[in-house]
Enzyme design. Structure first.
Site, mmCIF file in Angstrom:
data_model
loop_
_atom_site.group_PDB
_atom_site.id
_atom_site.type_symbol
_atom_site.label_atom_id
_atom_site.label_comp_id
_atom_site.label_asym_id
_atom_site.label_seq_id
_atom_site.Cartn_x
_atom_site.Cartn_y
_atom_site.Cartn_z
ATOM 1 N N GLU A 83 29.165 -1.079 25.795
ATOM 2 C CA GLU A 83 30.373 -0.842 25.002
ATOM 3 C C GLU A 83 30.502 -1.927 23.951
ATOM 4 O OE1 GLU A 83 34.079 -1.154 27.399
ATOM 5 O OE2 GLU A 83 32.738 -1.278 29.113
ATOM 6 N N CYS A 120 32.796 1.023 31.082
ATOM 7 C CA CYS A 120 31.938 0.333 32.062
ATOM 8 C C CYS A 120 31.161 1.270 32.965
ATOM 9 C CB CYS A 120 32.775 -0.600 32.929
ATOM 10 S SG CYS A 120 33.788 -1.722 31.973
ATOM 11 N N HIS A 243 32.824 -1.590 40.728
ATOM 12 C CA HIS A 243 32.947 -2.173 39.389
ATOM 13 C C HIS A 243 33.895 -3.372 39.533
ATOM 14 C CE1 HIS A 243 33.732 -2.979 35.271
ATOM 15 N NE2 HIS A 243 35.003 -2.615 35.365
HETATM 16 N N1 CAA Z 1 47.599 -19.173 42.664
HETATM 17 C C1 CAA Z 1 47.106 -18.027 43.203
HETATM 18 N N2 CAA Z 1 47.238 -16.813 42.591
HETATM 19 C C2 CAA Z 1 47.869 -16.768 41.404
HETATM 20 C C3 CAA Z 1 48.403 -17.924 40.783
HETATM 21 C C4 CAA Z 1 48.238 -19.166 41.470
HETATM 22 N N3 CAA Z 1 48.698 -20.298 40.946
HETATM 23 N N4 CAA Z 1 48.969 -17.552 39.620
HETATM 24 C C5 CAA Z 1 48.807 -16.206 39.516
HETATM 25 N N5 CAA Z 1 48.146 -15.727 40.579
HETATM 26 C C6 CAA Z 1 47.737 -14.363 40.861
HETATM 27 C C7 CAA Z 1 48.776 -13.323 40.511
HETATM 28 O O1 CAA Z 1 49.717 -13.135 41.555
HETATM 29 C C8 CAA Z 1 47.883 -12.113 40.283
HETATM 30 O O2 CAA Z 1 47.483 -11.571 41.537
HETATM 31 P P1 CAA Z 1 48.092 -10.173 42.064
HETATM 32 O O3 CAA Z 1 47.786 -9.136 41.003
HETATM 33 O O4 CAA Z 1 47.370 -9.936 43.330
HETATM 34 O O5 CAA Z 1 49.567 -10.397 42.196
HETATM 35 C C9 CAA Z 1 46.622 -12.704 39.668
HETATM 36 O O6 CAA Z 1 46.640 -14.091 39.982
HETATM 37 C C10 CAA Z 1 46.567 -12.581 38.147
HETATM 38 O O7 CAA Z 1 47.748 -13.111 37.623
HETATM 39 P P2 CAA Z 1 48.561 -12.325 36.494
HETATM 40 O O8 CAA Z 1 48.723 -10.888 36.904
HETATM 41 O O9 CAA Z 1 49.773 -13.096 36.143
HETATM 42 O O10 CAA Z 1 47.486 -12.439 35.307
HETATM 43 P P3 CAA Z 1 47.611 -11.965 33.806
HETATM 44 O O11 CAA Z 1 48.771 -11.065 33.621
HETATM 45 O O12 CAA Z 1 47.495 -13.173 32.954
HETATM 46 O O13 CAA Z 1 46.263 -11.124 33.609
HETATM 47 C C11 CAA Z 1 45.081 -9.049 33.803
HETATM 48 C C12 CAA Z 1 45.692 -10.230 34.557
HETATM 49 C C13 CAA Z 1 46.187 -8.143 33.280
HETATM 50 C C14 CAA Z 1 44.196 -8.262 34.769
HETATM 51 C C15 CAA Z 1 44.241 -9.597 32.612
HETATM 52 O O14 CAA Z 1 43.230 -10.441 33.076
HETATM 53 C C16 CAA Z 1 43.615 -8.484 31.786
HETATM 54 O O15 CAA Z 1 44.237 -7.882 30.927
HETATM 55 N N6 CAA Z 1 42.294 -8.214 32.010
HETATM 56 C C17 CAA Z 1 41.552 -7.243 31.232
HETATM 57 C C18 CAA Z 1 41.754 -5.832 31.745
HETATM 58 C C19 CAA Z 1 41.105 -5.633 33.098
HETATM 59 O O16 CAA Z 1 40.150 -6.291 33.484
HETATM 60 N N7 CAA Z 1 41.596 -4.621 33.837
HETATM 61 C C20 CAA Z 1 41.016 -4.267 35.111
HETATM 62 C C21 CAA Z 1 41.047 -2.774 35.348
HETATM 63 S S1 CAA Z 1 40.295 -1.940 33.945
HETATM 64 C C22 CAA Z 1 38.604 -2.132 34.176
HETATM 65 O O17 CAA Z 1 38.158 -2.465 35.242
HETATM 66 C C23 CAA Z 1 37.704 -1.901 33.007
HETATM 67 C C24 CAA Z 1 37.216 -3.200 32.512
HETATM 68 O O18 CAA Z 1 36.163 -3.675 32.946
HETATM 69 C C25 CAA Z 1 37.987 -3.913 31.503
#
Ligand code: CAA
Length: 444
Positions: A83, A120, A243
């Protein structure tokens, strides 16, 4: 029908490493545990200035061909899944073939080449195409080269920035394979979704939280479809590679998958004494109450010894390499498969004729689930990989170097820097041709 599947696989990481706990969290002023525990990621692989999707793919393919003693005429098909393509017309597989023809006698002029796109999941789809091509008897004794290659970069400052990665997985699809046989049953979960997309742009537009929900919904659909053909039990599979955009995503998917598969089995009965039976929709007046009860049950489930033992055995091993390299998009589920097999080999676990349940996903969105049977040659194949060497040898970039290298790979920037590593025995990007094509050369 003759057995068809993955005869060999090669892993090629980008040669730079961004440490998430030390470098990324520090710069963002975040608790490192957000990345190492929450997302489950320790580092991301990045491409050096002379690396890109073509060099990583060609370098993986060359090592695979050398190792298996193959010549170009042994390959009847080259499919690249990506991609991160930089050309809307000329497929990456032609660039890869051009690279390989620089170093081998002969050519790939009679090989069918293409490029597969569905986020993916395209790597898994390419394997499926290659298996079907061989099963249809069209291969004239030749094998297919399937390469999943990506530079999974996000816009600077995007929440996805912590889940970046870069690398390629090359796989040889052939009859009587040494690694795994791909079993014919497939489950699909597919719907028109706008969770993660790149409408004529290099970096994705992402609704991160929504993308996680869509992943889980499509995966559940695929599992339901798979189970309609083959009833499954949690103990049927030695490893379950998913994945893996980040291990925390798989943690969620695994819990839902286990609950689903355990329903109406002896496992549900065994767990009932400790956490009750799974909620059934007919016992609830409304959907929301049912969903709440399911969530409560799933939370309790993940605390049980039975689940923890299953998770440590079938899921955790598949995350070991992924946690060190980040998201490789099309390559991600194939890194999970290789990672799980590597763990088994290193820990003396006998996987001969055991089953894997391979759970692929692509945004946009589609999930696919199929089983694979591990072949007796798997240990030798995995022993031939040099994953640990590649990971240890990565150059650990500082934050300033990360900013520069992100710009180098940004198509809208014209940043030029000296590479951080010295190429040796590999294909490198070495400039542009007269029609704007990218050019490659082999460095001894
Ligand atoms: N200690 C332990 N855990 C902590 C923590 C700490 N100090 N601070 C935060 N966390 C945890 C949170 O609780 C959360 O876990 P849970 O979901 O189990 O509650 C985790 O860490 C992540 O924290 P946030 O949700 O606050 O993180 P974020 O909002 O900054 O980003 C995300 C997370 C939205 C996935 C971001 O990384 C993102 O947009 N990623 C790209 C999209 C993606 O990968 N999506 C996955 C599905 S789509 C797919 O699979 C296709 C692909 O390849 C892209």
């Amino acid at each position: 029908m003759t057995d068809v599947g993955i005869d060999a696989a090669e892993f090629r990481s980008g040669k730079l490493k961004l440490d998430l706990a030390e470098t990324f969290a520090d710069e963002k002023d975040d608790d490192p545990a957000k990345y190492t525990k929450g997302l489950g990621l320790h580092a991301s692989s990045f491409p050096d200035a002379y690396e890109d999707i073509v060099t990583m793919a060609a370098n993986a393919a060359k090592r695979l061909m050398d190792r298996k003693g193959l010549a170009p005429e042994d390959i009847g098909r080259i499919d690249v899944a990506t991609e991160s393509a930089f050309d809307h017309s000329k497929p990456v597989s032609t660039y890869v073939a051009g690279c390989l023809e620089q170093v081998y006698d002969g050519d790939f002029h009679h090989a069918n080449k293409g490029e597969r796109k569905f986020a993916c999941i395209a790597g898994t789809q390419s394997i499926d195409d290659a298996v079907n091509w061989i099963a249809a008897g069209k291969n004239r004794g030749r094998a297919a080269l399937v390469i999943a290659t990506d530079t999974a970069l996000y816009e600077r400052g995007d929440p996805g920035e912590a889940t970046q990665g870069a690398g390629a997985v090359a796989m040889l699809i052939d009859e009587d394979p040494d690694l795994t046989v791909i079993e014919p049953e497939q489950g699909f979960g597919s719907a028109d979704e706008t969770d993660f997309l790149k409408p004529n742009q290099q970096f994705p537009s992402v609704d991160g939280k929504r993308s996680m929900q869509v992943y889980l919904m499509r995966m559940r659909e695929a599992l339901e479809d798979f189970e309609m053909q083959t009833p499954t039990h949690p103990d049927d599979f030695a490893l379950v590679p998913f994945h893996t955009p980040f291990p925390g995503m798989v943690r969620k998917a695994a819990a839902l998958g286990y609950r689903h598969v355990a329903r109406d089995t002896d496992v549900e009965e065994e767990l009932a004494e400790e956490i009750g039976r799974q909620p059934r929709p007919e016992a609830f007046d409304d959907e929301e109450a049912y969903r709440d009860a399911l969530k409560e049950y799933t939370d309790k489930l993940t605390e049980t010894d039975l689940y923890s033992e299953w998770y440590s055995r079938t899921i955790e091993p598949t995350l070991e390499v992924s946690a060190q390299v980040g998201n490789w998009y099309t390559g991600s589920v194939h890194v999970a498969r290789i990672g799980g097999l590597k763990h088994a080999r290193e820990n003396g676990i006998d996987l001969d004729n055991e089953q894997l349940l391979v759970c692929s996903y692509g945004s946009g969105a589609q999930a696919e689930i199929h089983a694979e049977t591990v072949q007796p040659g798997w240990e030798d194949e995995i022993a031939a990989l040099n994953i640990d060497d590649q990971l240890v040898e990565r150059y650990d970039i500082s934050w300033e170097q990360y900013e520069q290298i992100h710009d180098v790979h940004n198509h809208d920037e014209s940043t030029d820097i000296d590479a951080y590593t010295t190429p040796e025995g590999e294909f490198v990007f070495d400039g542009w041709g007269r029609m704007g094509e990218r050019k490659y050369t082999y460095v001894e």
